[in-house]
Scaffold this active site. Structure first.
Site, PDB file in Angstrom:
ATOM      1  N   GLY A  66       0.773  -1.235   0.000  1.00 43.31           N
ATOM      2  CA  GLY A  66       0.000   0.000   0.000  1.00 43.31           C
ATOM      3  C   GLY A  66       0.805   1.285   0.000  1.00 43.31           C
ATOM      4  O   GLY A  66       0.291   2.340   0.387  1.00 43.31           O
ATOM      5  N   SER A  67       2.062   1.221  -0.477  1.00 39.17           N
ATOM      6  CA  SER A  67       2.835   2.471  -0.493  1.00 39.17           C
ATOM      7  C   SER A  67       2.235   3.459  -1.493  1.00 39.17           C
ATOM      8  O   SER A  67       2.210   4.673  -1.247  1.00 39.17           O
ATOM      9  CB  SER A  67       4.311   2.206  -0.795  1.00 39.17           C
ATOM     10  OG  SER A  67       4.485   1.803  -2.127  1.00 39.17           O
ATOM     11  N   ASN A  68       1.728   2.954  -2.595  1.00 38.54           N
ATOM     12  CA  ASN A  68       1.051   3.852  -3.549  1.00 38.54           C
ATOM     13  C   ASN A  68      -0.239   4.404  -2.938  1.00 38.54           C
ATOM     14  O   ASN A  68      -0.567   5.572  -3.126  1.00 38.54           O
ATOM     15  CB  ASN A  68       0.739   3.125  -4.860  1.00 38.54           C
ATOM     16  CG  ASN A  68       1.914   3.132  -5.820  1.00 38.54           C
ATOM     17  OD1 ASN A  68       2.283   4.169  -6.345  1.00 38.54           O
ATOM     18  ND2 ASN A  68       2.528   1.964  -6.020  1.00 38.54           N
ATOM     19  N   ASP A 107      -3.300  -4.857 -18.643  1.00 37.44           N
ATOM     20  CA  ASP A 107      -2.210  -3.882 -18.790  1.00 37.44           C
ATOM     21  C   ASP A 107      -2.102  -3.314 -20.213  1.00 37.44           C
ATOM     22  O   ASP A 107      -1.000  -3.046 -20.708  1.00 37.44           O
ATOM     23  CB  ASP A 107      -0.861  -4.516 -18.380  1.00 37.44           C
ATOM     24  CG  ASP A 107      -0.858  -4.949 -16.921  1.00 37.44           C
ATOM     25  OD1 ASP A 107      -1.545  -4.294 -16.121  1.00 37.44           O
ATOM     26  OD2 ASP A 107      -0.179  -5.932 -16.590  1.00 37.44           O
ATOM     27  N   ARG A 124      -5.836  -8.580  -8.620  1.00 38.26           N
ATOM     28  CA  ARG A 124      -6.922  -9.337  -9.235  1.00 38.26           C
ATOM     29  C   ARG A 124      -7.259  -8.681 -10.559  1.00 38.26           C
ATOM     30  O   ARG A 124      -7.114  -7.467 -10.700  1.00 38.26           O
ATOM     31  CB  ARG A 124      -8.182  -9.326  -8.362  1.00 38.26           C
ATOM     32  CG  ARG A 124      -8.065  -9.992  -7.034  1.00 38.26           C
ATOM     33  CD  ARG A 124      -7.813 -11.468  -7.086  1.00 38.26           C
ATOM     34  NE  ARG A 124      -8.753 -12.236  -7.858  1.00 38.26           N
ATOM     35  CZ  ARG A 124      -9.235 -13.418  -7.490  1.00 38.26           C
ATOM     36  NH1 ARG A 124      -8.895 -13.942  -6.324  1.00 38.26           N
ATOM     37  NH2 ARG A 124     -10.050 -14.101  -8.277  1.00 38.26           N
ATOM     38  N   ILE A 125      -7.703  -9.512 -11.494  1.00 36.10           N
ATOM     39  CA  ILE A 125      -8.115  -8.944 -12.779  1.00 36.10           C
ATOM     40  C   ILE A 125      -9.624  -8.733 -12.746  1.00 36.10           C
ATOM     41  O   ILE A 125     -10.377  -9.666 -12.456  1.00 36.10           O
ATOM     42  CB  ILE A 125      -7.696  -9.876 -13.934  1.00 36.10           C
ATOM     43  CG1 ILE A 125      -6.173  -9.976 -13.970  1.00 36.10           C
ATOM     44  CG2 ILE A 125      -8.246  -9.378 -15.264  1.00 36.10           C
ATOM     45  CD1 ILE A 125      -5.644 -11.030 -14.916  1.00 36.10           C
ATOM     46  N   LEU A 126     -10.046  -7.518 -13.004  1.00 32.34           N
ATOM     47  CA  LEU A 126     -11.475  -7.210 -12.980  1.00 32.34           C
ATOM     48  C   LEU A 126     -12.120  -7.638 -14.297  1.00 32.34           C
ATOM     49  O   LEU A 126     -11.480  -7.604 -15.351  1.00 32.34           O
ATOM     50  CB  LEU A 126     -11.670  -5.711 -12.755  1.00 32.34           C
ATOM     51  CG  LEU A 126     -11.149  -5.188 -11.407  1.00 32.34           C
ATOM     52  CD1 LEU A 126     -11.018  -3.667 -11.422  1.00 32.34           C
ATOM     53  CD2 LEU A 126     -12.035  -5.650 -10.256  1.00 32.34           C
ATOM     54  N   HIS A 140       1.560   0.463 -13.227  1.00 33.26           N
ATOM     55  CA  HIS A 140       2.210  -0.815 -13.536  1.00 33.26           C
ATOM     56  C   HIS A 140       3.728  -0.613 -13.549  1.00 33.26           C
ATOM     57  O   HIS A 140       4.225   0.348 -14.129  1.00 33.26           O
ATOM     58  CB  HIS A 140       1.724  -1.316 -14.897  1.00 33.26           C
ATOM     59  CG  HIS A 140       2.271  -2.661 -15.250  1.00 33.26           C
ATOM     60  ND1 HIS A 140       1.794  -3.817 -14.677  1.00 33.26           N
ATOM     61  CD2 HIS A 140       3.260  -3.035 -16.085  1.00 33.26           C
ATOM     62  CE1 HIS A 140       2.480  -4.846 -15.146  1.00 33.26           C
ATOM     63  NE2 HIS A 140       3.369  -4.408 -16.014  1.00 33.26           N
ATOM     64  N   GLU A 182       7.075   5.520  -9.051  1.00 35.05           N
ATOM     65  CA  GLU A 182       5.609   5.375  -9.090  1.00 35.05           C
ATOM     66  C   GLU A 182       4.951   6.440  -8.221  1.00 35.05           C
ATOM     67  O   GLU A 182       3.909   6.990  -8.569  1.00 35.05           O
ATOM     68  CB  GLU A 182       5.192   3.988  -8.591  1.00 35.05           C
ATOM     69  CG  GLU A 182       5.581   2.860  -9.524  1.00 35.05           C
ATOM     70  CD  GLU A 182       5.131   1.488  -9.016  1.00 35.05           C
ATOM     71  OE1 GLU A 182       4.095   1.393  -8.343  1.00 35.05           O
ATOM     72  OE2 GLU A 182       5.832   0.495  -9.294  1.00 35.05           O
TER      73      GLU A 182
END
Ligand code: GAR
Length: 192
Positions: A20-22, A150, A96-98, A114, A179
């Site tokens: 969770g740094s972003n 992506d 997860r891929i939505l 990314h 980032e």
């Protein structure tokens, strides 16, 4: 993208799976006056996400969804987003891929960060792949989320040199720093 800006900040949810740094960085950014967004909800697919502590730290609602029943989970997320009047989603290390149905509901309003210079190295293990290929540069990309992994429209990229001293860990660290600069700048770019 449909104009979302007004006098009020745009209610935003951040989806995470990890450190969770972003997330922390986006929350801090959201609190400055010029930020077009406010963070009103944090969603994670795992209770192991260390970043969930930032929900408590910054007093933001958090919600865990285990994605065991994918369709139900996405339906419940959409209901919560609606209830909270969320208009924008930032994926920040969300692993997860939505589904394309979910993405369609928030068309053009989900962005992701990314850790590679897309279109290079979609998916996982981006740093090791860049080093193994003897790439001269690595970096990160902020992009819109589309149905293909992506592959959505690129908003911004930042690059750095890969040195002979770099290994996947050192490179990941450097790129993460990058980032943290890129994500808020990308959000500003979208809403300006
Ligand atoms: C970041 O490097 C982000 O780019 C990456 O996961 C890390 C999360 O770090 N995301 C992906 O690989 C998504 N495909 P954080 O939890 O400290 O923000």
């Amino acid at each position: 993208m449909e104009k979302l800006t007004g006098l009020k900040k745009i209610k935003t949810a951040v989806f995470i799976s990890g450190a969770g740094s972003n997330l922390k960085n986006i929350i801090k950014f959201s609190k400055i006056k010029k930020s077009p967004i406010s963070i009103n909800l944090i969603i994670s697919n795992t209770h192991l996400a260390k970043g969930l502590r930032f929900a408590d730290q910054f007093k933001i609602q958090k919600k865990l969804f285990n994605f065991k029943n994918f369709k139900n989970t996405e339906r419940n997320i959409l209901l919560l987003l609606k209830k909270k009047k969320i208009k924008f989603i930032c994926l920040a290390g969300f692993m997860r891929i939505l589904s394309k149905e979910f993405i369609k509901k928030f068309d053009g309003k989900i962005i992701n960060i990314h850790p590679s210079l897309l279109p290079k190295y979609k998916g996982l293990n981006t740093h090791i792949r860049a080093i193994r290929n003897n790439d001269k540069f690595a970096g990160c990309t902020a992009h819109y989320v589309s149905a293909k992994l992506d592959s959505g429209k690129i908003i911004l990229q930042k690059k750095i040199k890969i040195t002979t001293k770099d290994n996947p860990t050192s490179l990941a660290k450097k790129i993460l720093k990058l980032e943290h600069k890129l994500y808020p700048t990308a959000i500003m770019k979208i809403f300006n």
